[in-house]
Design a protein around this motif. Structure first.
Motif, PDB file in Angstrom:
ATOM      1  N   UNK A   1       0.878  -1.307  -0.183  1.00  0.00           N
ATOM      2  CA  UNK A   1      -0.091   0.026  -0.128  1.00  0.00           C
ATOM      3  C   UNK A   1       0.744   1.176   0.177  1.00  0.00           C
ATOM      4  N   UNK A   2       0.586   2.217  -0.951  1.00  0.00           N
ATOM      5  CA  UNK A   2       1.529   3.275  -1.017  1.00  0.00           C
ATOM      6  C   UNK A   2       1.091   4.369  -0.085  1.00  0.00           C
ATOM      7  N   UNK A   3       1.956   5.061   0.553  1.00  0.00           N
ATOM      8  CA  UNK A   3       1.750   6.310   1.494  1.00  0.00           C
ATOM      9  C   UNK A   3       1.115   7.312   0.950  1.00  0.00           C
ATOM     10  N   UNK A   4      -0.085   7.896   1.535  1.00  0.00           N
ATOM     11  CA  UNK A   4      -0.637   9.156   1.188  1.00  0.00           C
ATOM     12  C   UNK A   4       0.499  10.242   1.340  1.00  0.00           C
ATOM     13  N   UNK A   5       0.532  11.222   0.543  1.00  0.00           N
ATOM     14  CA  UNK A   5       1.134  12.388   0.840  1.00  0.00           C
ATOM     15  C   UNK A   5       0.780  13.098   2.119  1.00  0.00           C
ATOM     16  N   UNK A   6       1.719  13.557   3.064  1.00  0.00           N
ATOM     17  CA  UNK A   6       1.360  14.275   4.262  1.00  0.00           C
ATOM     18  C   UNK A   6       2.397  15.538   4.456  1.00  0.00           C
ATOM     19  N   UNK A   7       1.837  16.425   5.237  1.00  0.00           N
ATOM     20  CA  UNK A   7       2.556  17.648   5.376  1.00  0.00           C
ATOM     21  C   UNK A   7       2.891  17.476   7.111  1.00  0.00           C
TER      22      UNK A   7
ATOM     23  N   UNK B   1      13.871   6.043   9.089  1.00  0.00           N
ATOM     24  CA  UNK B   1      12.370   6.148   9.502  1.00  0.00           C
ATOM     25  C   UNK B   1      11.666   7.104   8.793  1.00  0.00           C
ATOM     26  N   UNK B   2      12.251   8.179   8.956  1.00  0.00           N
ATOM     27  CA  UNK B   2      11.573   9.494   8.097  1.00  0.00           C
ATOM     28  C   UNK B   2      11.229   9.065   6.826  1.00  0.00           C
ATOM     29  N   UNK B   3      11.884   8.459   5.994  1.00  0.00           N
ATOM     30  CA  UNK B   3      11.801   8.435   4.558  1.00  0.00           C
ATOM     31  C   UNK B   3      10.763   7.270   4.505  1.00  0.00           C
ATOM     32  N   UNK B   4      10.531   6.248   5.355  1.00  0.00           N
ATOM     33  CA  UNK B   4       9.780   5.240   5.441  1.00  0.00           C
ATOM     34  C   UNK B   4       8.208   5.584   5.864  1.00  0.00           C
ATOM     35  N   UNK B   5       8.340   6.611   6.534  1.00  0.00           N
ATOM     36  CA  UNK B   5       6.812   7.046   7.073  1.00  0.00           C
ATOM     37  C   UNK B   5       6.317   8.365   6.299  1.00  0.00           C
ATOM     38  N   UNK B   6       7.212   8.845   5.450  1.00  0.00           N
ATOM     39  CA  UNK B   6       6.816  10.146   4.857  1.00  0.00           C
ATOM     40  C   UNK B   6       7.323   9.806   3.264  1.00  0.00           C
ATOM     41  N   UNK B   7       6.126   9.724   2.641  1.00  0.00           N
ATOM     42  CA  UNK B   7       6.388   9.624   1.188  1.00  0.00           C
ATOM     43  C   UNK B   7       7.091  10.634   0.272  1.00  0.00           C
TER      44      UNK B   7
END
Length: 196
Positions: free
Chosen positions: A1-7, A90-96
């Motif tokens: 599942x692809x992560x949604x973009x988030x700010x 972890x930042x890359x993995x949690x933030x698309x």
């Protein structure tokens, strides 16, 4: 599942110290609810204003949750330098969006032995994403400006960016334990994006 973009990164930058504290609590068997209590009621981060912690906490929890037991242990027990690399992963993995920035801007530059990033590179990346994605195009100018700032600050704190003024880039030294573990769990692309 692809992560949604988030700010979400606007409210949670590098935060290595906080991520480490949460990882220690997770390793000790605390639930997210207990961790929330410890962070907010016992103020284990020692913040003056709890409002910024409240905003960042869900994101920090998410970041710690993407780490498996091995990476959490390395984060807690190994050197500050190893911790920085694991936190970057972890930042890359949690933030698309941040992952794509690392992949499309930073890794591309390093691949071409171009050790310089400027305002234009960052602006072009965001302009392209705004054009390609409605979620991002709906963000305010101030959110985009803040993300540009945070992205560069993360690069600075992990040591990829030498200084905000010069825009000079360094190759990140990824500890062999981290590199080998990430490759063994099928995360080779993250190691590559970190400039290995």
């Amino acid at each position: 599942m692809e992560l949604e973009y988030s700010s979400a990164l606007t409210g949670a930058g590098f935060m290595l110290y906080e991520v480490k504290q949460i990882a220690k609590l997770k390793e000790a068997g605390f639930s997210d609810k207990d961790i929330r209590y410890k962070v907010l009621d016992e103020n284990i981060f020692q913040y003056d204003k709890l409002s910024s912690v409240k905003r960042a906490l869900p994101y920090i929890l998410k970041r710690v949750d993407v780490l498996d037991g091995t990476l959490r242990k390395l984060l807690i027990e190994e050197s500050f330098e190893v911790g920085k690399v694991i936190n970057l992963y972890a930042i890359m993995k949690a933030d698309r969006l941040f992952y794509e920035f690392m992949q499309e801007v930073v890794a591309e530059k390093l691949k071409k032995d171009n050790y310089y990033i400027d305002k234009m590179d960052v602006n072009f990346f965001f302009a392209t994403k705004i054009e390609q994605n409605t979620t991002i195009s709906n963000w305010s100018d101030s959110t985009i400006a803040k993300l540009k700032q945070v992205f560069k600050k993360i690069l600075l704190e992990v040591g990829i960016l030498e200084s905000l003024k010069t825009g000079e880039l360094n190759r990140l030294i990824v500890d062999s334990q981290v590199s080998e573990h990430l490759q063994s769990i099928g995360e080779k692309n993250y190691v590559k994006v970190m400039g290995e």
